[in-house]
Write a protein that holds these residues in place. Structure first.
Motif, PDB file in Angstrom:
ATOM      1  N   UNK A 104       0.834  -1.191   0.000  1.00  0.00           N
ATOM      2  CA  UNK A 104       0.000   0.000   0.000  1.00  0.00           C
ATOM      3  C   UNK A 104       0.880   1.256   0.000  1.00  0.00           C
ATOM      4  N   UNK A 105       0.805   2.065   1.044  1.00  0.00           N
ATOM      5  CA  UNK A 105       1.570   3.312   1.063  1.00  0.00           C
ATOM      6  C   UNK A 105       2.837   3.225   1.916  1.00  0.00           C
ATOM      7  N   UNK A 132      -9.722  -4.343  -0.851  1.00  0.00           N
ATOM      8  CA  UNK A 132      -9.799  -3.201  -1.757  1.00  0.00           C
ATOM      9  C   UNK A 132      -8.676  -2.209  -1.484  1.00  0.00           C
ATOM     10  N   UNK A 133      -8.355  -2.005  -0.208  1.00  0.00           N
ATOM     11  CA  UNK A 133      -7.259  -1.094   0.134  1.00  0.00           C
ATOM     12  C   UNK A 133      -5.936  -1.627  -0.391  1.00  0.00           C
ATOM     13  N   UNK A 134      -5.707  -2.945  -0.268  1.00  0.00           N
ATOM     14  CA  UNK A 134      -4.465  -3.541  -0.761  1.00  0.00           C
ATOM     15  C   UNK A 134      -4.301  -3.306  -2.261  1.00  0.00           C
ATOM     16  N   UNK A 135      -5.402  -3.411  -2.991  1.00  0.00           N
ATOM     17  CA  UNK A 135      -5.348  -3.253  -4.440  1.00  0.00           C
ATOM     18  C   UNK A 135      -5.285  -1.785  -4.848  1.00  0.00           C
ATOM     19  N   UNK A 142       1.625   5.052  -6.804  1.00  0.00           N
ATOM     20  CA  UNK A 142       2.508   4.944  -7.962  1.00  0.00           C
ATOM     21  C   UNK A 142       1.777   4.229  -9.101  1.00  0.00           C
ATOM     22  N   UNK A 143       2.469   4.004 -10.190  1.00  0.00           N
ATOM     23  CA  UNK A 143       1.867   3.367 -11.351  1.00  0.00           C
ATOM     24  C   UNK A 143       1.751   1.863 -11.114  1.00  0.00           C
ATOM     25  N   UNK A 144       0.528   1.387 -10.930  1.00  0.00           N
ATOM     26  CA  UNK A 144       0.269  -0.022 -10.649  1.00  0.00           C
ATOM     27  C   UNK A 144      -0.774  -0.556 -11.616  1.00  0.00           C
ATOM     28  N   UNK A 145      -0.764  -1.860 -11.796  1.00  0.00           N
ATOM     29  CA  UNK A 145      -1.735  -2.529 -12.646  1.00  0.00           C
ATOM     30  C   UNK A 145      -2.234  -3.796 -11.954  1.00  0.00           C
ATOM     31  N   UNK A 190      -4.712 -13.697 -10.512  1.00  0.00           N
ATOM     32  CA  UNK A 190      -4.616 -12.240 -10.464  1.00  0.00           C
ATOM     33  C   UNK A 190      -3.253 -11.844  -9.911  1.00  0.00           C
ATOM     34  N   UNK A 191      -2.653 -10.818 -10.481  1.00  0.00           N
ATOM     35  CA  UNK A 191      -1.398 -10.267  -9.962  1.00  0.00           C
ATOM     36  C   UNK A 191      -1.532  -8.758  -9.816  1.00  0.00           C
ATOM     37  N   UNK A 192      -1.172  -8.242  -8.658  1.00  0.00           N
ATOM     38  CA  UNK A 192      -1.045  -6.803  -8.450  1.00  0.00           C
ATOM     39  C   UNK A 192       0.410  -6.454  -8.727  1.00  0.00           C
TER      40      UNK A 192
END
Length: 272
Positions: A55-56, A134-137, A142-145, A159-161
């Protein structure tokens, strides 16, 4: 009056807690906040120094008498699939990759819960509810997908974060249908990320930590081209049996020395 965050990141240490990888040991993490205009530069820089994002927060193991956890990445140019990995690619050739913005869905959460209940029922995420998921995702500065793997008949399968760094892809967290464990979906996602990085011209895929002596992390040693961050530098992995996971009171430097040895980007260039 406008207040801004300090230009120099502040580092902290967590209280010791049971290690999830090596039984009978306690883990401790060195961490800093990831926020503001300089978040991307800080994440890029510290990822190259063995840190991971949650997360942050950026963190790195900093245990008092153990240095077993080693940050691992794959050198895309040095990678070549083994026979077993080619079979894994073939078994999963029907999966369709779909890359999206980091938004959580109920379908993802249902798959996540099935994965945890089957494979990590006693882990630190076992009690994570839909809001925490939802918070984890979604809580990423930054730029995440989110990269979904969908089977044309079975639907969402894995699924991959994934974070996009200036020198590679960082696989923050991944999960998959536990009923298809025989298809080696964890390995398949890493293989596909290597291909994504190659297509994008990015040299590395960051895998998180490899821990000698931990069966949970053993699979990361199976990829050709793996590099480990040891003693402040990246180097190709030697024979896994050569790495030491024994405790010793002088295994790690004092926290003050660790922080002093962290190279930081010039965040003034990313702030107005």
């Amino acid at each position: 009056m406008r207040h801004t965050l300090p230009l120099t990141p502040q580092f902290y240490v967590t209280a010791p807690q049971p290690c999830p990888y090596l039984e009978g040991r306690m883990e401790r993490k060195l961490f800093t906040s990831l926020s503001g205009d300089g978040a991307t530069a800080l994440n890029d820089s510290l990822s190259k120094q063995g840190f991971r994002r949650s997360q942050n927060v950026l963190y790195r193991p900093s245990c008092a008498d153990c240095a077993a956890c080693l940050s691992a990445r794959i050198d895309v140019a040095a990678f070549a699939p083994s026979k077993s990995q080619r079979r894994t690619l073939n078994r999963n050739r029907a999966l369709q990759r779909q890359a999206t913005s980091p938004w959580a869905t109920e379908e993802q959460y249902d798959l996540f819960r099935d994965y945890l209940d089957e494979r990590h029922a006693d882990g630190g995420m076992a009690d994570m509810d839909v809001f925490e998921f939802a918070a984890m995702i979604e809580e990423t500065p930054i730029r995440s997908r989110v990269i979904e793997y969908v089977h044309p008949e079975r639907g969402l399968t894995a699924v991959a974060l994934t974070d996009v760094l200036d020198d590679g892809l960082s696989m923050v967290y991944s999960f998959y249908d536990p009923d298809r464990a025989h298809d080696s979906l964890g390995t398949y996602m890493i293989l596909d990320h290597i291909e994504i990085a190659r297509e994008a011209g990015l040299p590395y895929v960051y895998l998180g930590y490899w821990v000698p002596g931990s069966p949970k992390m053993g699979y990361k040693a199976n990829f050709k081209g793996v590099e480990l961050y040891v003693g402040g530098t990246w180097a190709p992995m030697r024979d896994p049996s050569e790495y030491d996971s024994e405790r010793h009171p002088l295994k790690t430097d004092p926290i003050a020395e660790q922080v002093a040895n962290i190279s930081l980007p010039d965040l003034r260039t990313t702030r107005r």
